[in-house]
Write an enzyme that holds these catalytic residues in place. Structure first.
Site, PDB file in Angstrom:
ATOM      1  CB  ILE A  25      -0.958   0.318   1.069  1.00 19.56           C
ATOM      2  CG1 ILE A  25      -2.147  -0.964   1.056  1.00 19.56           C
ATOM      3  CG2 ILE A  25      -1.676   1.554   1.353  1.00 19.56           C
ATOM      4  CD1 ILE A  25      -3.032  -1.342   2.296  1.00 19.56           C
ATOM      5  CG  ASP A  90      12.556  -1.024  14.268  1.00 17.43           C
ATOM      6  OD1 ASP A  90      10.876  -0.582  13.966  1.00 17.43           O
ATOM      7  OD2 ASP A  90      13.613  -1.812  14.733  1.00 17.43           O
ATOM      8  CG  ASN A 117       1.647   2.197   4.734  1.00 15.69           C
ATOM      9  OD1 ASN A 117       0.084   1.914   4.300  1.00 15.69           O
ATOM     10  ND2 ASN A 117       2.514   1.316   3.945  1.00 15.69           N
ATOM     11  CB  SER A 174      -6.848   2.041  11.128  1.00 17.61           C
ATOM     12  OG  SER A 174      -7.302   1.380  11.809  1.00 17.61           O
ATOM     13  CE1 TYR A 188      -2.341  -6.523  10.788  1.00 13.59           C
ATOM     14  CE2 TYR A 188      -4.487  -5.876  10.764  1.00 13.59           C
ATOM     15  CZ  TYR A 188      -3.509  -6.157  10.482  1.00 13.59           C
ATOM     16  OH  TYR A 188      -3.563  -4.985   9.391  1.00 13.59           O
ATOM     17  CE  LYS A 192      -2.459  -2.406  10.386  1.00 16.73           C
ATOM     18  NZ  LYS A 192      -1.986  -1.624  10.142  1.00 16.73           N
ATOM     19  CB  ILE A 221      -5.356  -4.566   0.544  1.00 15.69           C
ATOM     20  CG1 ILE A 221      -6.595  -3.148   1.073  1.00 15.69           C
ATOM     21  CG2 ILE A 221      -4.779  -4.171  -0.654  1.00 15.69           C
ATOM     22  CD1 ILE A 221      -7.056  -3.104  -0.495  1.00 15.69           C
ATOM     23  CB  THR A 223       0.447  -6.127   0.629  1.00 19.20           C
ATOM     24  OG1 THR A 223      -0.272  -7.125   1.789  1.00 19.20           O
ATOM     25  CG2 THR A 223      -0.607  -5.463   0.093  1.00 19.20           C
TER      26      THR A 223
END
Length: 287
Positions: A25, A90, A117, A174, A188, A192, A221, A223
């Site tokens: 993204i 990082d 991002n 997010s 995870y 977000k 998405i 990726t």
């Protein structure tokens, strides 16, 4: 017909600074902004990809192609002319965001749009998530976003405002996972949700400085993070496509347009604290 460039490097310059900009993204957002004549500074995690330099070189090549395609009269004639700065670091460390913003300003003079991002997602069963994995997801996805956004805001709040009085736009990437659970994403999804909450709080804290803050929530998405999980011909890919009203998975490029919208004051000057779902209609498809 493609849109004409929305920025002009001489009369209407625009500087994008984005974390996690080498792949997925982030790369798509960086490429679109470059095609619209923006100056772009990206952060990337060194060593995360086996071929960092190859990815940087290909990003410049792709950018040159889209710049020429959108504006055939461009003066950008070779890859060395592409206004792109790549800064390793990082993002989970507080000093990385500070250094990223410093290098961006040193090269391009200001920060008009900052996109947080960078993120990671490793699918794991809840009972098997180790403290190390939990900490790594939290530190990268949320702590990293907090530190980087704060560094950007500290600079933006003091920079010369634009003609409309605004000093910039901050976008937090997010996820639809901020709104729903995930059986293999218990380490995870909370990160977000935290990014979404961060953008809401920043919108209230930074409005007085003329800084708009919004969250983009991508749906499914495809990726590098989930390419194996959603590979062509897999049952999971077919299942996910069946749940999405538009009938397809998202591509990284689907996120770039909404980011550009939030960056351009002419289009979104009164948009702050917003939550923009980019999911092909998946979230509302419960019937």
């Amino acid at each position: 017909m493609p849109l004409s460039p929305v920025f002009d490097q001489q009369t209407n310059p625009h500087v994008l600074c984005i974390t996690g900009g080498l792949t997925g993204i982030g790369r798509a957002i960086a490429t679109l902004f470059l095609s619209h004549n923006a100056f772009v500074c990206i952060n990337y995690f060194p060593g995360h990809n086996a071929n960092d330099q190859t990815l940087q070189d290909s990003l410049r090549t792709e950018a040159l192609e889209v710049i020429r395609s959108r504006n055939p009269q461009t003066s950008t004639s070779k890859v060395e002319d592409v206004p792109l700065l790549c800064v390793p670091g990082d993002i989970s460390l507080p000093e990385t965001g500070i250094e990223l913003v410093r290098q961006c300003v040193d090269r391009f003079g200001r920060v008009d749009t900052f996109v947080s991002n960078a993120g990671i997602c490793k699918f794991e069963e809840f009972l098997d998530i180790s403290p190390e994995s939990f900490s790594k997801h939290r530190d990268t996805n949320y702590s990293g976003a907090f530190y980087a956004v704060q560094a950007a805001a500290q600079y933006m709040s003091g920079q010369t405002p634009n003609e409309d009085g605004s000093r910039g736009s901050i976008i937090g990437v997010s996820s639809i996972s901020a709104l729903v659970g995930g059986a293999q994403q218990a380490h995870y999804t909370p990160t977000k949700a935290a990014v979404l909450s961060l953008m809401q709080s920043c919108a209230t804290a930074l409005g007085k400085y003329g800084i708009r803050c919004n969250a983009l929530l991508p749906g499914t998405i495809r990726t590098q993070l989930n390419d194996e999980d959603l590979k062509d011909g897999s049952e999971k890919k077919a299942h996910m496509e069946g749940r999405i009203p538009l009938g397809r998975l998202g591509a990284p490029s689907d996120m770039a347009g909404p980011a550009l919208f939030l960056a351009v004051g002419e289009l979104s000057s009164y948009v702050s604290g917003a939550t923009i779902l980019v999911d092909g209609g998946a979230f509302v498809n419960f019937q």
